[in-house]
Design a protein around this motif. Structure first.
Motif, mmCIF file in Angstrom:
data_model
loop_
_atom_site.group_PDB
_atom_site.id
_atom_site.type_symbol
_atom_site.label_atom_id
_atom_site.label_comp_id
_atom_site.label_asym_id
_atom_site.label_seq_id
_atom_site.Cartn_x
_atom_site.Cartn_y
_atom_site.Cartn_z
ATOM 1 N N ALA A 136 0.496 -0.066 12.201
ATOM 2 C CA ALA A 136 1.455 1.009 12.443
ATOM 3 C C ALA A 136 0.690 2.258 12.839
ATOM 4 O O ALA A 136 -0.443 2.483 12.384
ATOM 5 N N LEU A 137 1.285 3.067 13.690
ATOM 6 C CA LEU A 137 0.665 4.313 14.119
ATOM 7 C C LEU A 137 0.819 5.359 13.025
ATOM 8 O O LEU A 137 1.933 5.659 12.586
ATOM 9 N N LEU A 138 -0.283 5.911 12.573
ATOM 10 C CA LEU A 138 -0.277 6.932 11.527
ATOM 11 C C LEU A 138 -0.243 8.318 12.168
ATOM 12 O O LEU A 138 0.032 8.449 13.356
ATOM 13 N N GLU A 139 -0.503 9.357 11.385
ATOM 14 C CA GLU A 139 -0.425 10.728 11.913
ATOM 15 C C GLU A 139 -1.775 11.418 11.738
ATOM 16 O O GLU A 139 -2.139 11.845 10.645
ATOM 17 N N HIS A 140 -2.514 11.499 12.847
ATOM 18 C CA HIS A 140 -3.852 12.074 12.832
ATOM 19 C C HIS A 140 -4.064 12.837 14.134
ATOM 20 O O HIS A 140 -3.193 12.863 15.007
ATOM 21 N N ARG A 141 -5.242 13.424 14.291
ATOM 22 C CA ARG A 141 -5.512 14.240 15.487
ATOM 23 C C ARG A 141 -5.662 13.394 16.740
ATOM 24 O O ARG A 141 -5.516 13.893 17.861
ATOM 25 N N TYR A 208 -4.364 -0.842 4.722
ATOM 26 C CA TYR A 208 -5.510 0.062 4.899
ATOM 27 C C TYR A 208 -5.044 1.228 5.754
ATOM 28 O O TYR A 208 -4.745 1.050 6.940
ATOM 29 N N CYS A 209 -4.950 2.408 5.155
ATOM 30 C CA CYS A 209 -4.387 3.572 5.841
ATOM 31 C C CYS A 209 -5.376 4.731 5.848
ATOM 32 O O CYS A 209 -5.568 5.406 4.834
ATOM 33 N N THR A 210 -6.003 4.954 6.977
ATOM 34 C CA THR A 210 -6.911 6.072 7.202
ATOM 35 C C THR A 210 -7.162 6.152 8.703
ATOM 36 O O THR A 210 -7.195 5.122 9.358
ATOM 37 N N ASP A 211 -7.283 7.298 9.295
ATOM 38 C CA ASP A 211 -7.103 8.637 8.772
ATOM 39 C C ASP A 211 -5.662 9.064 9.043
ATOM 40 O O ASP A 211 -5.135 8.796 10.117
ATOM 41 N N THR A 212 -5.080 9.807 8.092
ATOM 42 C CA THR A 212 -3.701 10.230 8.263
ATOM 43 C C THR A 212 -3.332 11.273 7.219
ATOM 44 O O THR A 212 -3.856 11.278 6.105
ATOM 45 N N VAL A 213 -2.428 12.157 7.609
ATOM 46 C CA VAL A 213 -1.742 12.984 6.632
ATOM 47 C C VAL A 213 -0.568 12.143 6.121
ATOM 48 O O VAL A 213 -0.276 11.077 6.697
ATOM 49 N N HIS A 247 -5.304 15.141 7.438
ATOM 50 C CA HIS A 247 -5.854 14.206 6.466
ATOM 51 C C HIS A 247 -4.977 14.252 5.215
ATOM 52 O O HIS A 247 -4.101 15.103 5.086
ATOM 53 N N SER A 248 -5.243 13.361 4.285
ATOM 54 C CA SER A 248 -4.440 13.285 3.065
ATOM 55 C C SER A 248 -5.161 13.893 1.870
ATOM 56 O O SER A 248 -6.395 13.880 1.792
ATOM 57 N N THR A 249 -4.369 14.376 0.952
ATOM 58 C CA THR A 249 -4.868 14.774 -0.359
ATOM 59 C C THR A 249 -4.736 13.588 -1.309
ATOM 60 O O THR A 249 -4.098 12.574 -0.991
ATOM 61 N N SER A 250 -5.302 13.726 -2.482
ATOM 62 C CA SER A 250 -5.165 12.684 -3.497
ATOM 63 C C SER A 250 -3.699 12.466 -3.865
ATOM 64 O O SER A 250 -3.266 11.324 -4.072
#
Length: 318
Positions: A136-141, A208-213, A247-250
């Motif tokens: 899936a397309l995440l939300e990153h730069r 596996y989800c990175t990089d993303t807000v 990016h995401s926070t904890s």
């Protein structure tokens, strides 16, 4: 299924953490599937029990250097190691093949084994008799994809003694019965393979989800997984910076796991700013996440996590 973290830092490596790479070991197939391949990943292989010759698939999330700078070096070394290397399938964004072709051209590198690069789109990425991989397309730069691996359910253990007691001759027919098929014997009897098998072995899953807000697509991708691997670059206090850099926070990672009803959250991709001695440290990020999603752990380089089937977990608990 075993997950081993080969790199858990974001952006740049540190003394104790390399940049992003996760190895999924499939013991039943003798294969390793790699998710991202940051600089130095091949060195992490040398420090582990893995063999690069076991790599069959590499899934790249996006084109930022801390996720791809180790890819060309790893592939080049595989060809020089002297070990037989089978075909490697690589999955990633549209520009990934251009990047690899340019590296090969300007370094005059020749791979001694076949490589095929697949450009991914949201949806099904790969499927065989045992596994299905989707993204899936995440939300990153830049365009960044999260991946999900689903192991398919398998028939339970085949009762050979019972089959023999029923007078079923051994041979290819046993394979059909083990797969749960209905078979007609030479004497006219119809045998349902499901009656000779134990309970269905439930497939396992990970995302596996990175990089993303934080984004809804990550929640959808991770619905009901056994393990969610999610980036946690920043502490909650630095949420504004997380939104600016996508990016995401904890706490975002924990909220994703909670909304997805994942069974376990493993956080990774930590900013070096939370090193020992600083005002905020990684233990604080873990506490923030656990306040929202208690079954959260924090990955370290070379940590290995086994994903057990539900029936295995129940047996271990009893």
């Amino acid at each position: 299924m075993e997950i081993t973290f080969l790199g858990t830092s974001s952006g740049v490596p540190t003394r104790s953490r390399n940049v992003s790479s996760v190895a999924l070991r499939l013991p039943q197939r003798g294969e390793i599937w790699l998710f991202d391949c940051g600089e130095g990943t091949q060195h992490q292989f040398l420090r582990s029990d893995f063999k690069a010759s076991q790599i069959r698939r590499i899934f790249i999330t996006h084109m930022h250097g801390d996720h791809i700078f180790g890819l060309m070096g790893l592939l080049a070394s595989c060809g020089l190691a002297g070990n037989p290397q089978q075909k490697v399938d690589i999955y990633g964004p549209p520009k990934l093949n251009d990047y690899l072709q340019a590296c090969r051209r300007y370094s005059q590198t020749h791979f001694s084994f076949p490589i095929k690069v697949h450009t991914v789109q949201p949806g099904l990425v790969y499927e065989d008799d045992e596994f299905k991989v989707s993204c899936a397309l995440l939300e990153h730069r830049v365009p960044a994809h999260g991946y999900r691996v689903d192991e398919k359910d398998r028939p339970g253990r085949f009762d050979v003694k019972r089959a023999r007691a029923l007078g079923i001759p051994p041979g290819p027919i046993y394979g059909k019965l083990k797969n749960g098929e209905v078979v007609t014997l030479p004497d006219g009897r119809r045998i349902n393979g499901k009656d000779l098998c134990g309970p269905t072995l439930t497939g396992r899953s990970l995302a596996y989800c990175t990089d993303t807000v934080f984004c809804d697509r990550a929640v959808e991708l991770a619905q009901g997984v056994d393990v969610l691997i999610h980036e946690a670059t920043f502490a909650h206090q630095d949420a504004e910076m997380a939104y600016q850099r996508l990016h995401s926070t904890s706490t975002m990672a924990a909220q994703t796991a909670l909304l997805a009803q994942a069974k376990q959250l493993i956080m990774t991709h930590f900013s070096p700013r939370y090193a020992p001695g600083n005002a905020i440290q990684l233990a604080d990020l873990l506490a923030e996440a656990q306040a929202i999603f208690p079954n959260t752990v924090m990955a370290r380089d070379f940590d290995t996590h086994t994903i057990n089937r539900p029936e295995q977990t129940a047996l271990m608990a009893s």
